[in-house]
Scaffold this active site. Sequence first.
Site, PDB file in Angstrom:
ATOM      1  N   ARG A 139      12.132  -2.632  10.365  1.00 37.06           N
ATOM      2  CA  ARG A 139      11.135  -2.203  11.350  1.00 37.06           C
ATOM      3  C   ARG A 139      10.947  -3.298  12.400  1.00 37.06           C
ATOM      4  NH1 ARG A 139       6.000  -0.201   7.862  1.00 37.06           N
ATOM      5  NH2 ARG A 139       4.980  -1.176   9.632  1.00 37.06           N
ATOM      6  N   ARG A 175       0.340  -8.933  13.471  1.00 35.41           N
ATOM      7  CA  ARG A 175      -0.287  -7.936  12.590  1.00 35.41           C
ATOM      8  C   ARG A 175      -1.279  -8.591  11.635  1.00 35.41           C
ATOM      9  NH1 ARG A 175       4.736  -5.456  10.013  1.00 35.41           N
ATOM     10  NH2 ARG A 175       3.403  -3.981   8.918  1.00 35.41           N
ATOM     11  N   ARG A 189      11.884  -6.678   3.905  1.00 39.89           N
ATOM     12  CA  ARG A 189      11.670  -5.234   3.753  1.00 39.89           C
ATOM     13  C   ARG A 189      12.700  -4.415   4.528  1.00 39.89           C
ATOM     14  NH1 ARG A 189       5.842  -2.469   4.370  1.00 39.89           N
ATOM     15  NH2 ARG A 189       5.959  -2.946   6.589  1.00 39.89           N
ATOM     16  N   LYS A 194       0.828  -1.223   0.000  1.00 41.21           N
ATOM     17  CA  LYS A 194       0.000   0.000   0.000  1.00 41.21           C
ATOM     18  C   LYS A 194       0.855   1.263   0.000  1.00 41.21           C
ATOM     19  CE  LYS A 194      -2.152  -0.932   3.881  1.00 41.21           C
ATOM     20  NZ  LYS A 194      -1.533  -2.227   4.262  1.00 41.21           N
ATOM     21  N   ARG A 221      -8.607   1.316   9.946  1.00 42.90           N
ATOM     22  CA  ARG A 221      -8.237  -0.074  10.213  1.00 42.90           C
ATOM     23  C   ARG A 221      -9.290  -0.769  11.064  1.00 42.90           C
ATOM     24  NH1 ARG A 221      -2.396   0.598   9.450  1.00 42.90           N
ATOM     25  NH2 ARG A 221      -1.277  -1.359   9.676  1.00 42.90           N
TER      26      ARG A 221
HETATM   27  P1  AMP Z   1       1.607   0.485   8.932  1.00 42.73           P
HETATM   28  O1  AMP Z   1       2.836   1.220   8.561  1.00 42.73           O
HETATM   29  O2  AMP Z   1       0.380   0.975   8.227  1.00 42.73           O
HETATM   30  O3  AMP Z   1       1.775  -1.019   8.827  1.00 42.73           O
HETATM   31  O4  AMP Z   1       1.328   0.790  10.485  1.00 42.73           O
HETATM   32  C1  AMP Z   1       2.274   0.439  11.469  1.00 42.73           C
HETATM   33  C2  AMP Z   1       1.622   0.364  12.838  1.00 42.73           C
HETATM   34  O5  AMP Z   1       1.076   1.655  13.182  1.00 42.73           O
HETATM   35  C3  AMP Z   1       0.444  -0.587  12.956  1.00 42.73           C
HETATM   36  O6  AMP Z   1       0.844  -1.936  13.185  1.00 42.73           O
HETATM   37  C4  AMP Z   1      -0.280   0.006  14.163  1.00 42.73           C
HETATM   38  O7  AMP Z   1       0.396  -0.290  15.365  1.00 42.73           O
HETATM   39  C5  AMP Z   1      -0.132   1.502  13.917  1.00 42.73           C
HETATM   40  N1  AMP Z   1      -1.233   2.015  13.080  1.00 42.73           N
HETATM   41  C6  AMP Z   1      -1.142   2.528  11.818  1.00 42.73           C
HETATM   42  N2  AMP Z   1      -2.340   2.924  11.351  1.00 42.73           N
HETATM   43  C7  AMP Z   1      -3.228   2.650  12.346  1.00 42.73           C
HETATM   44  C8  AMP Z   1      -4.634   2.789  12.467  1.00 42.73           C
HETATM   45  N3  AMP Z   1      -5.386   3.287  11.465  1.00 42.73           N
HETATM   46  N4  AMP Z   1      -5.211   2.409  13.635  1.00 42.73           N
HETATM   47  C9  AMP Z   1      -4.476   1.911  14.647  1.00 42.73           C
HETATM   48  N5  AMP Z   1      -3.153   1.722  14.587  1.00 42.73           N
HETATM   49  C10 AMP Z   1      -2.515   2.081  13.453  1.00 42.73           C
END
Ligand code: AMP
Length: 209
Positions: free
Chosen positions: A155, A166, A122, A13, A88
């Site tokens: 990460r 996740r 990654r 994404k 989410r």
């Molecule tokens: P991402 O980079 O989108 O995979 O997000 C990394 C982490 O940020 C996720 O595993 C959550 O801990 C937190 N996070 C990102 N977006 C959200 C969201 N919309 N709601 C809750 N936690 C989020």
Amino acid sequence: MKLIFLGPPGAGKGTLAARAVDIVKVPHISTGNIFREAIAARSPLGLKVKEILDAGKLVDDETTVGLVRERLAQGDAGGGYILDGFPRTIAQAEALAGFAPPDRVVNFDIPDTAVLERLGGRRTCRKCGANFHILFGKPKQEGICDHCGGELYIREDDREGAVKKRLEVYREQTAPLIGYYRERDLLTGVDARPAADQVVENFKKSMGL
Ligand code: AMP
């Protein structure tokens, strides 16, 4: 144009959103990047969310919705947005419907096996958040970001235990959004398995761009 990019972690994404910005001319807003920047800056928000991110769990809806609402009030989001990683949960989707309802929701489809392969290799830029892959999208110079020269790192939540968590969280809390947006006639599916260039083409075709 107001677009949501939906899909499991590792669907690409973020990479796709960064490319789509040039096509749809609206800002790419990633809640994950906002949280990671806050952690790097050791701000109060960063301190609050660090452990949650490291464990692969979700930050609470109130904090996340507040952050997105504030970000969308900035001038560059006047013409729309690409939201990557938000909403989410159904509660976040309901909140968004109240202040900036999306025109379209693009669902990036990919099986778990491909997710594990992608996230395992990654590498992310500490400075600008760009993603690379040790096999499928190597940087020109190992360990260095092609875009800004920042340091590439793994990460914490791309480590195996956190990835499993996740995916579990995605299935339980985020996947129901597919049905939610389909019922509202907003959903467009895109096959996210091919390489990024092809997925960009799939995206353009599915959007009639
Ligand atoms: P991402 O980079 O989108 O995979 O997000 C990394 C982490 O940020 C996720 O595993 C959550 O801990 C937190 N996070 C990102 N977006 C959200 C969201 N919309 N709601 C809750 N936690 C989020």
